[in-house]
Structure formats: structure tokens, C-alpha cells
Design a protein around this motif. Structure first.
Motif, PDB file in Angstrom:
ATOM      1  N   MET A 719       0.754  -1.053  -0.319  1.00 65.17           N
ATOM      2  CA  MET A 719      -0.243   0.276   0.406  1.00 65.17           C
ATOM      3  C   MET A 719       0.700   0.990  -0.265  1.00 65.17           C
ATOM      4  SD  MET A 719      -2.921  -0.541  -0.296  1.00 65.17           S
ATOM      5  CE  MET A 719      -3.207  -2.621  -1.110  1.00 65.17           C
ATOM      6  N   VAL A 720       2.065   1.320   0.659  1.00 63.88           N
ATOM      7  CA  VAL A 720       2.854   2.691   0.933  1.00 63.88           C
ATOM      8  C   VAL A 720       3.670   2.638  -0.600  1.00 63.88           C
ATOM      9  CG1 VAL A 720       4.939   3.265   1.346  1.00 63.88           C
ATOM     10  CG2 VAL A 720       2.607   2.570   3.146  1.00 63.88           C
ATOM     11  N   LEU A 721       3.775   1.081  -0.844  1.00 64.24           N
ATOM     12  CA  LEU A 721       4.531   1.438  -2.621  1.00 64.24           C
ATOM     13  C   LEU A 721       3.842   1.797  -3.858  1.00 64.24           C
ATOM     14  CD1 LEU A 721       7.194   1.809  -4.199  1.00 64.24           C
ATOM     15  CD2 LEU A 721       6.335  -0.916  -4.199  1.00 64.24           C
ATOM     16  N   ASN A 722       2.588   1.330  -3.765  1.00 64.39           N
ATOM     17  CA  ASN A 722       1.545   2.227  -4.348  1.00 64.39           C
ATOM     18  C   ASN A 722       0.731   3.917  -4.266  1.00 64.39           C
ATOM     19  OD1 ASN A 722       0.616  -0.229  -5.448  1.00 64.39           O
ATOM     20  ND2 ASN A 722      -1.120  -1.320  -4.365  1.00 64.39           N
ATOM     21  N   ARG A 723       0.772   3.893  -2.736  1.00 69.38           N
ATOM     22  CA  ARG A 723       0.363   5.899  -2.538  1.00 69.38           C
ATOM     23  C   ARG A 723       1.829   6.079  -3.450  1.00 69.38           C
ATOM     24  NH1 ARG A 723      -3.148   8.123   0.402  1.00 69.38           N
ATOM     25  NH2 ARG A 723      -3.927   6.357  -0.112  1.00 69.38           N
ATOM     26  N   SER A 724       3.379   6.230  -3.557  1.00 64.48           N
ATOM     27  CA  SER A 724       4.226   6.631  -3.800  1.00 64.48           C
ATOM     28  C   SER A 724       4.015   6.440  -5.658  1.00 64.48           C
ATOM     29  CB  SER A 724       5.229   6.184  -3.733  1.00 64.48           C
ATOM     30  OG  SER A 724       5.784   4.670  -3.881  1.00 64.48           O
ATOM     31  N   LEU A 725       3.514   5.726  -6.015  1.00 66.76           N
ATOM     32  CA  LEU A 725       3.252   5.336  -7.565  1.00 66.76           C
ATOM     33  C   LEU A 725       2.355   5.988  -7.749  1.00 66.76           C
ATOM     34  CD1 LEU A 725       4.110   1.365  -8.274  1.00 66.76           C
ATOM     35  CD2 LEU A 725       5.656   3.239  -8.780  1.00 66.76           C
ATOM     36  N   GLU A 726       1.097   5.788  -6.896  1.00 64.47           N
ATOM     37  CA  GLU A 726       0.112   7.255  -7.624  1.00 64.47           C
ATOM     38  C   GLU A 726       0.450   8.501  -7.589  1.00 64.47           C
ATOM     39  OE1 GLU A 726      -3.418   6.044  -4.980  1.00 64.47           O
ATOM     40  OE2 GLU A 726      -3.402   4.070  -5.652  1.00 64.47           O
ATOM     41  N   LEU A 727       1.453   8.966  -6.253  1.00 66.07           N
ATOM     42  CA  LEU A 727       2.209  10.287  -6.345  1.00 66.07           C
ATOM     43  C   LEU A 727       2.679  10.792  -7.611  1.00 66.07           C
ATOM     44  CD1 LEU A 727       2.608  10.669  -2.908  1.00 66.07           C
ATOM     45  CD2 LEU A 727       0.416  11.417  -3.960  1.00 66.07           C
ATOM     46  N   LEU A 728       3.525   9.715  -8.088  1.00 68.68           N
ATOM     47  CA  LEU A 728       4.118   9.969  -8.931  1.00 68.68           C
ATOM     48  C   LEU A 728       3.479  10.098 -10.602  1.00 68.68           C
ATOM     49  CD1 LEU A 728       7.035  10.174  -9.783  1.00 68.68           C
ATOM     50  CD2 LEU A 728       7.373   8.008 -10.519  1.00 68.68           C
ATOM     51  N   ARG A 729       2.576   8.915 -10.467  1.00 66.21           N
ATOM     52  CA  ARG A 729       1.606   8.357 -11.841  1.00 66.21           C
ATOM     53  C   ARG A 729       0.901   8.834 -12.177  1.00 66.21           C
ATOM     54  NH1 ARG A 729       4.026   2.826 -12.496  1.00 66.21           N
ATOM     55  NH2 ARG A 729       6.203   3.039 -11.716  1.00 66.21           N
ATOM     56  N   GLY A 730       0.227   9.371 -11.632  1.00 68.81           N
ATOM     57  CA  GLY A 730      -1.011   9.646 -11.171  1.00 68.81           C
ATOM     58  C   GLY A 730      -1.952   8.427 -10.905  1.00 68.81           C
ATOM     59  N   PRO A 731      -3.382   8.433 -10.547  1.00 70.80           N
ATOM     60  CA  PRO A 731      -4.208   6.864 -10.584  1.00 70.80           C
ATOM     61  C   PRO A 731      -4.357   6.093 -10.920  1.00 70.80           C
ATOM     62  CG  PRO A 731      -5.193   9.493  -9.266  1.00 70.80           C
ATOM     63  CD  PRO A 731      -4.004   9.965 -10.067  1.00 70.80           C
ATOM     64  N   ASP A 732      -4.261   6.641 -11.797  1.00 75.92           N
ATOM     65  CA  ASP A 732      -4.979   5.712 -13.338  1.00 75.92           C
ATOM     66  C   ASP A 732      -3.222   5.258 -13.832  1.00 75.92           C
ATOM     67  OD1 ASP A 732      -7.365   6.846 -12.960  1.00 75.92           O
ATOM     68  OD2 ASP A 732      -6.877   8.469 -14.374  1.00 75.92           O
ATOM     69  N   GLY A 733      -1.975   5.530 -13.783  1.00 79.85           N
ATOM     70  CA  GLY A 733      -0.966   5.015 -13.792  1.00 79.85           C
ATOM     71  C   GLY A 733      -0.663   3.576 -12.367  1.00 79.85           C
ATOM     72  N   VAL A 734      -1.471   3.039 -12.722  1.00 86.04           N
ATOM     73  CA  VAL A 734      -0.724   1.992 -10.971  1.00 86.04           C
ATOM     74  C   VAL A 734      -1.982   0.588 -11.711  1.00 86.04           C
ATOM     75  CG1 VAL A 734      -0.702   0.549  -8.878  1.00 86.04           C
ATOM     76  CG2 VAL A 734      -0.188   3.111  -9.728  1.00 86.04           C
ATOM     77  N   SER A 735      -1.430  -0.152 -11.626  1.00 85.86           N
ATOM     78  CA  SER A 735      -2.229  -1.251 -12.081  1.00 85.86           C
ATOM     79  C   SER A 735      -1.972  -2.532 -11.802  1.00 85.86           C
ATOM     80  CB  SER A 735      -2.748  -1.908 -14.059  1.00 85.86           C
ATOM     81  OG  SER A 735      -3.629  -2.489 -14.457  1.00 85.86           O
ATOM     82  N   PRO A 736      -2.464  -3.324 -10.334  1.00 89.89           N
ATOM     83  CA  PRO A 736      -1.685  -4.249  -9.803  1.00 89.89           C
ATOM     84  C   PRO A 736      -1.991  -5.778 -10.416  1.00 89.89           C
ATOM     85  CG  PRO A 736      -3.611  -3.765  -9.274  1.00 89.89           C
ATOM     86  CD  PRO A 736      -3.746  -2.833  -9.917  1.00 89.89           C
ATOM     87  N   GLY A 737      -1.281  -6.376 -10.892  1.00 93.85           N
ATOM     88  CA  GLY A 737      -0.513  -7.554 -12.062  1.00 93.85           C
ATOM     89  C   GLY A 737      -1.497  -8.483 -10.600  1.00 93.85           C
ATOM     90  N   PRO A 738      -1.358  -9.750 -11.701  1.00 99.89           N
ATOM     91  CA  PRO A 738      -2.107 -11.090 -11.164  1.00 99.89           C
ATOM     92  C   PRO A 738      -1.630 -11.650  -9.295  1.00 99.89           C
ATOM     93  CG  PRO A 738      -1.636 -11.599 -13.219  1.00 99.89           C
ATOM     94  CD  PRO A 738      -0.296 -10.184 -13.318  1.00 99.89           C
ATOM     95  N   ALA A 739      -0.244 -11.814  -9.383  1.00102.80           N
ATOM     96  CA  ALA A 739       0.179 -11.638  -7.945  1.00102.80           C
ATOM     97  C   ALA A 739      -0.263 -11.244  -7.176  1.00102.80           C
ATOM     98  CB  ALA A 739       2.111 -12.389  -8.058  1.00102.80           C
ATOM     99  N   THR A 740      -0.358  -9.097  -7.540  1.00106.43           N
ATOM    100  CA  THR A 740      -0.186  -8.693  -6.414  1.00106.43           C
ATOM    101  C   THR A 740      -1.813  -8.493  -5.785  1.00106.43           C
ATOM    102  OG1 THR A 740       1.454  -7.281  -6.934  1.00106.43           O
ATOM    103  CG2 THR A 740      -0.535  -6.027  -6.161  1.00106.43           C
ATOM    104  N   THR A 741      -2.858  -8.886  -6.755  1.00105.88           N
ATOM    105  CA  THR A 741      -4.031  -8.930  -7.198  1.00105.88           C
ATOM    106  C   THR A 741      -4.758 -10.245  -5.962  1.00105.88           C
ATOM    107  OG1 THR A 741      -4.261  -8.465  -9.217  1.00105.88           O
ATOM    108  CG2 THR A 741      -6.611  -9.205  -8.519  1.00105.88           C
ATOM    109  N   TYR A 742      -3.718 -10.951  -6.696  1.00107.30           N
ATOM    110  CA  TYR A 742      -4.378 -12.611  -5.623  1.00107.30           C
ATOM    111  C   TYR A 742      -3.678 -12.431  -4.526  1.00107.30           C
ATOM    112  CZ  TYR A 742      -3.261 -16.987  -3.084  1.00107.30           C
ATOM    113  OH  TYR A 742      -3.585 -18.488  -3.425  1.00107.30           O
ATOM    114  N   ARG A 743      -2.816 -11.660  -3.468  1.00111.04           N
ATOM    115  CA  ARG A 743      -2.697 -11.396  -2.236  1.00111.04           C
ATOM    116  C   ARG A 743      -3.856 -10.322  -1.766  1.00111.04           C
ATOM    117  NH1 ARG A 743       0.019 -15.433  -0.623  1.00111.04           N
ATOM    118  NH2 ARG A 743       1.726 -16.352  -1.997  1.00111.04           N
ATOM    119  N   ILE A 744      -4.113  -9.035  -2.762  1.00116.93           N
ATOM    120  CA  ILE A 744      -5.102  -8.361  -2.586  1.00116.93           C
ATOM    121  C   ILE A 744      -6.063  -8.528  -1.573  1.00116.93           C
ATOM    122  CG2 ILE A 744      -6.112  -6.145  -2.689  1.00116.93           C
ATOM    123  CD1 ILE A 744      -3.816  -4.978  -4.360  1.00116.93           C
ATOM    124  N   THR A 745      -6.519  -9.848  -3.450  1.00115.68           N
ATOM    125  CA  THR A 745      -7.451 -10.966  -2.517  1.00115.68           C
ATOM    126  C   THR A 745      -7.954 -11.745  -1.213  1.00115.68           C
ATOM    127  OG1 THR A 745      -8.007 -10.683  -5.289  1.00115.68           O
ATOM    128  CG2 THR A 745      -9.418 -12.615  -3.718  1.00115.68           C
TER     129      THR A 745
END
Length: 972
Positions: A719-745
């Protein structure tokens, strides 16, 4: 279902519930005579073994009796002794009461008769043992005679009261109360039941029907409620069973009326107080549910009246029935076809007529086969119901039910069973840390959150990882990454300056420093003098630019035949390439580099390569990487011991667009080639590159069996790394991959299991097209109930199936699929079908075996939710996929069933590849052209759309628009 049978003209009694194996005792009935007209009686005991598939009972003991029996009762008196099986009491003619020792009857050893008493004046038709005191036996006969016998002292029986009541009547039945040991009741032919209190030796209440048509033949107390009993009438004018409560004795609580003629006996199940057996003169045996007053089990019509039915005390499923035709049958209330017994009987008969050759198979009429099927109880009996149950539900809910703590006789009827729903939390620490993370994400104060994590980290690797994660949230991250790796520009400048000063002090003497100082002063003085003289000599500024310095040193150009001369000629001719070659050969590398700079980038590159190839120093590979900028080779070739230096080079020199890939390559190499020794350090590379997917994959390799707290630790970093990427690229620039989606689920499921539904839903990616995420989001949304009021419902993630279709309307001129909504969709007339039904049938349109393309082609017709109008959402094809089906907004869209006309049975399925024959499915077509696929497993097949060849032009165009023709053969 019939289990056993016995051909005896006898009365019957089961062994007590404590007795094993189970026995059935029979005594020759005094109410019937056989062909010999003998008055002698026989007492027999049979073992009931249901493991034996035959219908016969095994006789274990037999005893001749001087008289026949009106009633048998088996008590448990003396069964506590070693090898004791209780006592059988038999009531005979002329007031004879006989007691038998069951153990002696079975062993055929000692005298089995315990005692004989002839106290009554008439036939003893009523007997019952006290369920609380096994030594007390009640007997009833003619002239209202009731005796209470103590088996420990049979000399003088006790009477419950005087015979003052007039007129004197026969005692048809006696029964001890099942809850209060001193209460006894008796039933009389006049329809009256008398309840006796043995403590007072008098009757306390009399129950009778006001119609004066009751002719009591049976009596039974409620197994659980002390004040309730049933009476049955053998009068054909009033064949009823009455349920009475002594607290309201003016009229019966219930009257059961299903028999057409008088009732001969009743038996109340001790295992389930709702079940009551009855047999009557209409040759029927019924099982009643007293709670609903309905018949829940019914045996087929018997050939003769059944005068006695009894539940088996040991096995609550089984009951016995003694009939006037001389048979005693054992049945099970669970019901089953009699086909097994019929086949056994048929095989037995066939063996007598076969003469060594098998007989032709027996063709049983269909009506007989259907009549032989006996349905089981409509409601599961009490002994098969779970007394308590527990189940976990979604959201960490625990659902439990159990028996009420109140005694059964105090529970109001009908009894309301409570179901308890409680919240179970097994991971309080996880919830606390999750709430802390959620608060930090909501407030945006992640820097302090990371700082707290740095202070809390016990391992150096964890502390370093959180330091890197904190830097991702700050500005000038690359320079700060270098500082964390141990490289700082300020510290480097200080070290270089210190080293240079120390080197200067070591390489110069004081005298030389003084001489240099003097020469510098003289040089400065001469320059100032020459400037002053020149200024005075120049009268006009026109000659200022043409002045020649007075103190220039003359130099010569070498023209010798040695290397210097060759180099001079090459420079004079402008041949910088050969000049550089000469310098490199003589190892004059400085001259070569200076000349190569004047000759262009290509010559400079060649000179640099030649220099780096000849100079084999420790710093040469580093110089080569910096000059050539070949960072990919550096990542693959550098020693893993210098992973810090390699990451520092990438941070300093690599271009922003290539930096993430290079960091990922370095981290992957550290994972694979270090034998997992640098796995923790590899995560730093993934943090620098912002690769959340690689970070999760690396964590999964280190944590094969993830614990809840380990998953929480991962989610904090993600979540911390995702938030830093959102600050850098914007909210639409972050898309989780399959492994990340599986762990978040997985993490969301874990939070939901702890009851934190809203928090779990907030972690799910909103734009993820993966089906498990969409299903979990939908489930979390609806599990919150009122907590999501006002929020928009997520898209429905499941394929919709039409249920509850209305019958086909005959008003239309042609078969049509209609929608009950304001949006009428035109439907094409049906095309010829290819199927083999035996008759036309009504069938709702339900998909079978959805194909990969069905999700985007199926019409969203209905939803089970009671909420308001929702626009139908097309199902996604996958990540990044979209549906080509137009959305239809409808209020109550329901699909009419389609009537299939009969066709010739000679029609067969079309031949083709197995994949085309094995499965058909319902597919989406544009609203103007509905078509249906069929499933070969159904009895009638729905219409299958024709191929693109032969379609009308407008249908071809519509098929091309939806991509139908390309996917026609792609169904798996």
C-alpha cells in the motif's frame, strides 16, 4: 418398508430399550383360535437382527403356557443383575397374571415362571410397568378392577381407589405417566379416561367426550408433557384420536380424523413426541405428526385388521404390527420400495418351478410398481435432527442453534427455536494493524507511518526496506537512495579535498614553495610593467588589436623521421586518425584522447575503447560502464558482492525510462544467483523501481505458507509503494498484476473473515476485471447491508439465468420470446430444429455449460436482488476486455419459455467434430436476431443458430458486427 415377518396368531411386546440384542416376545392370542381349536398357549422370544437380509425371525426361546394371553408387557425389573434380561408379564383369562424370567426362558434352564396370581375376576387386558420404578406393575381387568403389584412382594396388591364409580366397566388400557411416577390413567369402553393419583389413592380427574360416542380402545401419555394424553375410539361412527390436556379438560386440544373405521390401537414414539402410530378397522396403519395434525407416513392397505401396533424402544425407526390374519410384521417408517422383498419372494418361487432352467423375466404392471413405492416421513424425525449446530458464515459470522435450556414440558407449543449470530474475531492484532494502516492511508500521513515502522523493525533488512519505502514518498528520491546505500556527494567532496591537501603537504618542500612565491611575484610585476608601457606607447586605438606580445616563447615543429616527426606530419595533413594510432602505440593516452576529441565522436569512441582495452586496472570496468553507458551488461556482469555499487550506478547514471527495468533485472539476478541469500536486498531493487508485482512475487517465495501477520506486513509495504506510485504517475497509472491482485484478494478475504467488511472492500482494486475480485466485491457490498446505503452497487459478476418463467402465451400468432417490460424486443420466427423429442414440452431458456464467449453474449435478463431498477451490465471477457453486447435497461425483464413442436423421431443430431456435438450454449445476438443453442443432454433441444452461409444479408451484417461468425466454432 417391511423388514421382517412372522406368522403367529399372537400378541406381541418389544424388549426394553436397554436390552441388546433386540427381542420380540409373542404370546398366543386369546382373542383368536387356530384350526385345531386348541386353548393352549405358547410364549416365544425372537431375536430381531436387521443385518440378516431375510424376512424371518430367529427364535431364541419358547415356553408352553397354561392359558392364552390378552396382553404382554416386558419390564426391566431385575435387568441390572448379571445376565438378567427383565421380566415379562402376561395377562390371561380368568384373571390370571403370570410373570416370566426372560433369562430363564432364553436359556431353557431354570424354572422361567416367577409367579402366577389369579386376583382379578375377569380377563386381564391391560398391563403396564412403571417407567420410574420397575418393580411396580399395574394390571386392569373387568369390573373396573385395577391392581398395583410390587414384584418384590406379590402377596397383597394395592388398589388405587374404591369401586364406588358406577356403573362398573372393563379396563381397556392402562398407562403410567411418563413424567410423574405416581400418576396412572385408565381407559374405559364408555369413552372415559380416569387419572389416578397413587399418593391420594383416588382419581383426580375424569376425561370424557360429550358426544357419548367414544368407545375407548387405547390410551397413551405424552412422552414429554406430563398433562397431555391421547385417546382413540374403536366406534365406527367416531373413528378419531383425541389429544387432551388435563389443564383444559373440557374439550380435546386436537382431533385427528383420517381413519374411516374404528381405531384399534395407538402407540406414541418415545424418541419423537410428534410421531403417533395408529391402526384401525379400515386396514390402514398411519403415522401422525401431532404438531401439524397431518399424516406423515402411511402403509398400503393391509389384507386384514391390525389390532396392535408398537414402536420399537431400541430402534426408533422400526415398529411392529400384529393383525388378525395371523401375521406379525416389522416395518420402517423411512419408506422404501418393496421391490427387494418382491424380488426375493419371486426368486424363491422361481426356484421351485424352474427345473434347472431360469424362468422368463417377470413383467410387473406399471401401476403395481408405482403402488409399491412407499414415501418416507415428510419431516425428519427428532432422532435424526441435529440437537445443535454451528456453521461459519461470510464476514466472520458464527451461526449457532441448539436445544432450549427450558425443560420441554415448560416450552410453549409450537416451540420457537432461536438461531444466534455472533461475530468471531481470531486475529485482533491483525485488525489493529489494519486499522492503523487504513488511518494512515486515509489521512495521507504515510511518512510518520513509515518512520514508526522503522523504529519498530527489529531486523536490519526490515529497517532498510522501510527506509527505502519512506524515500519513495519524498522528493529527490534518487539522491536519498544513494545516501541509504552509503554514497553521498557532500561526504565525497570532503574526502577528496582532505586527500588533496594531505598529498600537497607531502610532495613539496619549504624552499621550493618560497622560490615559487618569488617567481610568481616577479612575473606579476613584469606583466603589470608591460601593460603600463603598452598603454603609454599606443597613441591610437586602431593598432591595439594588432599588438604582438613582447614575451612570447618561440617553438618549433619537429620534422624528424622518428615518432615525433611522423606525428607532426599527420597533424599537418589533418590525418587525426593515424595521429591517434601513433599516440596509442606509444602509450601516450592523454595525447590520444585530446586528439580524438578534435576528430569527432567516432574517433573518440575508438580511442576510449583502445585505452580501456589496454589499461587493466581495477577501476577500468567502472570507467568503461560510465563512458559506454552499457548498463544492461553491467547488471549481468558485476559481482553480486557489489550489488550496492551496481544499484548506486543505476541511480546515478541510468535514464528514467530504463531505470525500472534495470533495477528489476538486478533484483532478479540477486534472487536467482545468490541462493536466496540476497532476497531481502533484492526487495530494495524492486522498491527503487516501483515494481509492486516483483516485490509481491519475491515475498511469496520467502513465505510459502503465509500467516495472517505476514500477509499484513506485505500489504503494508504494497500500500505504501502503491501510494508513492500514485503520487508519481497519478491514480490511473497504477495497475496491480496477477500476483498482487491475488494477495490483495487474500488479504481482503482475511479481513472479511474478521468482520472488517468495509475495510476489506476498500483494498480491492476498483478497475480490476478479474472474476474473483468482482465476485468478492459484490459479496462484500451486499454483506454490509445498511452500511452501503447511498452507494452505487458494483456490477453484477455472475451470469444471469432466467428463473420463474411464465407459461407460454397462446395469444401470439407465432412462437416468440417476449419480455415483460416496456422495451419490446422483436424476435425472429423459429427456424427448423434438429432434435429427437418424444413430445413437445415447455422449457425455460437456461444456459448449459457456458462457453468463454457466453459471458459477453448473454442477455442480462433478471436479477435476484429486490433493489430498484438496475441497468444490465455486460460481463467482462477478461483483463482489458470489453463486451460487444448492447446494454438493455429493464425493470422486470423475464423471458418467456419457448414451446418446442414435436418432430420426427428419426431426426438425429448433426454430425461433426466432437467439440461441436458435445456442448451447445446460449449465446448473445443483437436484439433483432435472437437465436439459441441447445444442449444435447436435455430431452428437447433448443434452436441452434444457422451458420453465416445462407443467412439473410441483414443477418450476415449483424453477425459480422458482433463477431459471431468468427467465434462460431470456437466453443470448447
Amino acid at each position: 418398508m417391511k423388514l421382517k415377518e412372522l406368522e403367529r396368531q399372537a400378541v406381541q411386546v418389544w424388549s426394553p430399550a436397554s436390552q441388546y440384542p433386540v427381542y420380540l416376545a409373542t404370546g398366543t392370542s386369546a382373542q383368536q383360535l387356530d384350526a385345531s381349536f386348541s386353548t393352549n398357549g405358547t410364549l416365544e422370544i425372537f431375536e430381531v437382527d436387521f443385518r440378516d437380509p431375510s424376512l424371518d425371525l430367529k427364535r431364541k426361546g419358547v415356553l408352553s403356557a397354561s392359558s392364552r394371553f390378552h396382553k404382554l408387557i416386558w419390564g426391566s425389573f431385575g435387568s441390572g443383575l448379571l445376565e438378567a434380561s427383565g421380566v415379562i408379564a402376561g395377562g390371561g383369562d380368568n384373571g390370571m397374571l403370570t410373570l416370566y424370567n426372560v433369562t430363564h426362558v432364553l436359556s431353557s434352564g431354570k424354572e422361567p415362571v416367577i409367579a402366577q396370581r389369579q386376583k382379578h375376576s375377569g380377563a386381564v387386558r391391560a398391563l403396564d410397568f412403571n417407567p420410574f420404578q420397575g418393580n411396580l406393575l399395574a394390571s386392569g381387568a373387568n369390573d373396573s378392577e385395577i391392581f398395583i403389584w410390587d414384584l418384590n412382594n406379590l402377596s397383597v396388591p394395592m388398589t388405587p381407589g374404591s369401586k364406588s364409580q358406577q356403573p362398573l366397566e372393563d379396563i381397556k388400557a392402562l398407562s403410567w405417566n411418563r413424567q410423574v411416577q405416581h400418576i396412572l390413567s385408565s381407559a374405559h369402553p364408555s369413552g372415559k379416561a380416569v387419572v389416578w393419583d397413587l399418593r391420594k389413592n383416588e382419581p383426580i380427574i375424569k376425561v370424557s367426550d360429550h358426544s357419548n360416542r367414544m368407545h375407548c380402545s387405547g390410551l397413551a401419555w405424552h412422552p414429554d408433557i406430563a398433562t397431555q394424553l391421547v385417546l382413540c375410539s374403536e366406534d365406527d361412527r367416531l373413528p378419531v384420536i383425541q389429544l387432551w390436556d388435563l389443564r383444559f379438560a373440557s374439550s380435546p386440544l386436537k382431533v385427528l380424523e383420517s381413519h374411516s373405521r374404528g381405531i384399534l390401537s395407538v402407540s406414541w414414539s418415545q424418541a419423537d413426541a410428534e410421531l403417533l402410530l395408529s391402526s384401525a378397522k379400515d386396514s390402514q396403519i398411519l403415522c401422525w405428526n401431532l404438531g401439524s395434525s397431518e399424516v406423515v407416513y402411511k402403509l398400503p392397505m393391509l389384507s386384514s385388521w391390525c389390532f396392535d401396533v408398537q414402536w420399537c424402544p431400541r430402534d426408533p425407526l422400526v415398529f411392529s404390527a400384529a393383525s388378525f390374519d395371523g401375521w406379525i410384521n416389522l416395518y420402517s417408517v423411512m419408506g422404501r420400495s418393496w421391490e427387494v422383498q418382491q424380488m426375493r419372494q419371486a426368486d424363491k418361487i422361481s426356484s421351485s418351478f424352474s427345473k434347472g432352467q431360469p424362468l422368463p423375466p417377470l413383467q410387473v404392471p406399471e401401476q403395481v410398481a408405482q403402488a409399491s413405492l412407499i414415501p418416507p416421513l415428510k419431516k425428519p424425525p427428532k432422532w435424526m435432527r441435529r440437537p445443535a449446530g454451528v456453521s461459519f458464515a461470510f464476514g466472520g459470522k458464527l451461526v449457532t442453534f441448539g436445544l432450549p435450556s427450558t425443560p420441554v414440558h415448560q416450552v410453549p407449543q409450537p416451540c420457537l427455536r432461536l438461531v444466534f449470530i455472533s461475530q468471531v474475531t481470531t486475529e485482533p492484532e491483525l485488525l489493529a494493524q489494519s486499522a492503523e494502516l487504513q488511518e494512515a492511508l486515509g489521512s495521507g500521513n504515510l511518512l510518520n507511518y513509515c518512520q514508526n515502522k522503522i523504529h519498530q523493525a527489529s531486523l536490519q533488512s526490515e529497517k532498510m526496506l522501510w527506509q527505502f519505502l519512506k524515500v519513495t514518498l519524498e522528493k529527490d528520491a534518487r539522491m536519498k537512495f544513494l545516501k541509504l546505500l552509503g554514497y553521498s556527494k557532500d561526504e565525497l567532496q570532503k574526502k577528496v579535498a582532505t586527500w588533496l591537501r594531505s598529498d600537497l603537504r607531502l610532495g613539496e618542500s619549504p624552499q621550493s614553495k618560497g622560490d615559487d612565491l618569488n617567481s610568481n611575484r616577479q612575473q606579476a610585476f613584469s606583466i603589470q610593467t608591460s601593460k603600463h608601457t603598452t598603454w603609454e606607447a599606443s597613441v591610437s586605438s586602431d593598432f591595439f588589436d594588432e599588438l604582438i606580445p613582447q614575451n612570447m616563447t618561440l617553438w618549433e615543429i619537429p620534422i624528424t623521421e622518428d615518432t615525433e616527426g611522423l606525428l607532426s606530419r599527420a597533424l599537418l595533413l589533418g590525418e587525426l586518425g593515424p595521429a591517434v594510432e601513433l599516440c596509442l602505440k606509444e602509450e601516450r593516452f592523454a595525447d590520444a584522447i585530446i586528439l580524438a576529441q578534435a576528430g569527432g565522436s567516432d574517433l573518440l569512441k575508438q580511442a576510449q575503447e583502445r585505452y580501456l582495452a589496454k589499461k587493466k586496472t581495477g577501476i577500468a570496468p567502472l570507467l568503461a560502464c560510465i563512458i559506454q553507458k552499457n548498463w544492461k551488461d553491467m547488471v549481468h556482469a558485476c559481482s553480486l558482492k557489489n550489488w550496492r555499487e551496481a544499484l548506486a550506478l543505476l541511480l546515478t547514471y541510468s535514464e528514467p525510462e530504463k531505470f525500472p527495468e534495470l533495477c528489476d533485472r538486478l533484483g532478479t539476478r540477486m534472487e536467482q544467483e545468490s541462493g536466496w541469500a540476497l532476497t531481502s536486498e533484492a526487495r530494495l531493487c524492486y522498491v527503487c523501481s516501483g515494481s509492486v508485482e516483483r516485490l509481491v512475487e519475491c515475498w511469496a517465495k520467502c513465505q510459502p505458507a503465509s500467516s495472517p501477520m505476514a500477509l499484513q506486513d506485505l500489504m503494508e509495504k504494497v500500500m505504501v509503494l502503491n501510494r508513492s506510485l500514485e503520487l508519481l504517475r497519478g491514480p490511473d497509472g497504477v495497475s496491480p498484476g496477477p500476483a498482487t491482485t491475488y494477495r490483495i484478494t487474500q488479504y481482503a478475504n482475511l479481513l472479511a473473515a474478521q468482520g472488517s467488511l468495509a475495510t476489506a472492500m476498500s483494498y480491492l482494486p476498483s478497475d480490476c476485471a478479474q472474476l474473483p475480485v468482482q465476485q468478492l466485491r459484490d459479496r462484500l457490498f451486499h454483506a454490509q447491508g445498511s452500511g452501503v446505503l447511498g452507494q452505487q452497487s458494483p456490477p453484477f459478476p455472475f451470469p444471469r439465468v432466467v428463473v420463474g418463467a411464465t407459461p407460454y402465451s397462446q395469444e401470439t400468432s407465432s412462437p416468440r420470446l417476449k419480455f415483460q417490460s416496456s422495451h419490446q424486443v422483436p424476435i425472429l420466427p423459429p427456424r427448423p430444429r434438429i432434435f429427437t423429442p418424444q413430445s413437445s414440452l415447455m422449457m425455460p431458456l437456461t444456459p448449459s455449460h457456458p462457453s468463454p464467449y457466453q459471458g459477453s453474449r448473454m442477455q442480462n435478463t433478471s436479477d435476484y436482488r429486490p433493489s430498484g431498477v438496475q441497468e444490465a451490465q455486460p460481463l467482462p471477457l477478461g483483463p482489458g476486455g470489453s463486451s460487444s453486447a448492447p446494454s438493455v435497461s429493464c425493470e422486470s425483464t423475464r423471458l418467456q419459455p419457448y414451446e418446442l413442436p414435436a418432430t420426427s423421431p428419426s431426426c438425429q443430431l448433426p454430425c461433426g467434430p466432437p467439440s461441436r456435438r458435445a456442448r451447445y450454449s446460449m449465446r448473445w445476438c443483437p436484439p433483432d436476431h435472437w437465436h439459441l443453442d441447445s444442449s444435447p443432454r436435455t430431452s428437447g433441444f433448443l434452436e441452434k443458430c444457422s451458420s453465416a452461409q445462407g443467412k439473410p444479408p441483414e443477418e450476415k451484417a449483424m453477425s459480422a458486427a458482433t463477431g459471431q461468425d468468427q467465434q462460431e466454432g470456437a466453443s470448447p
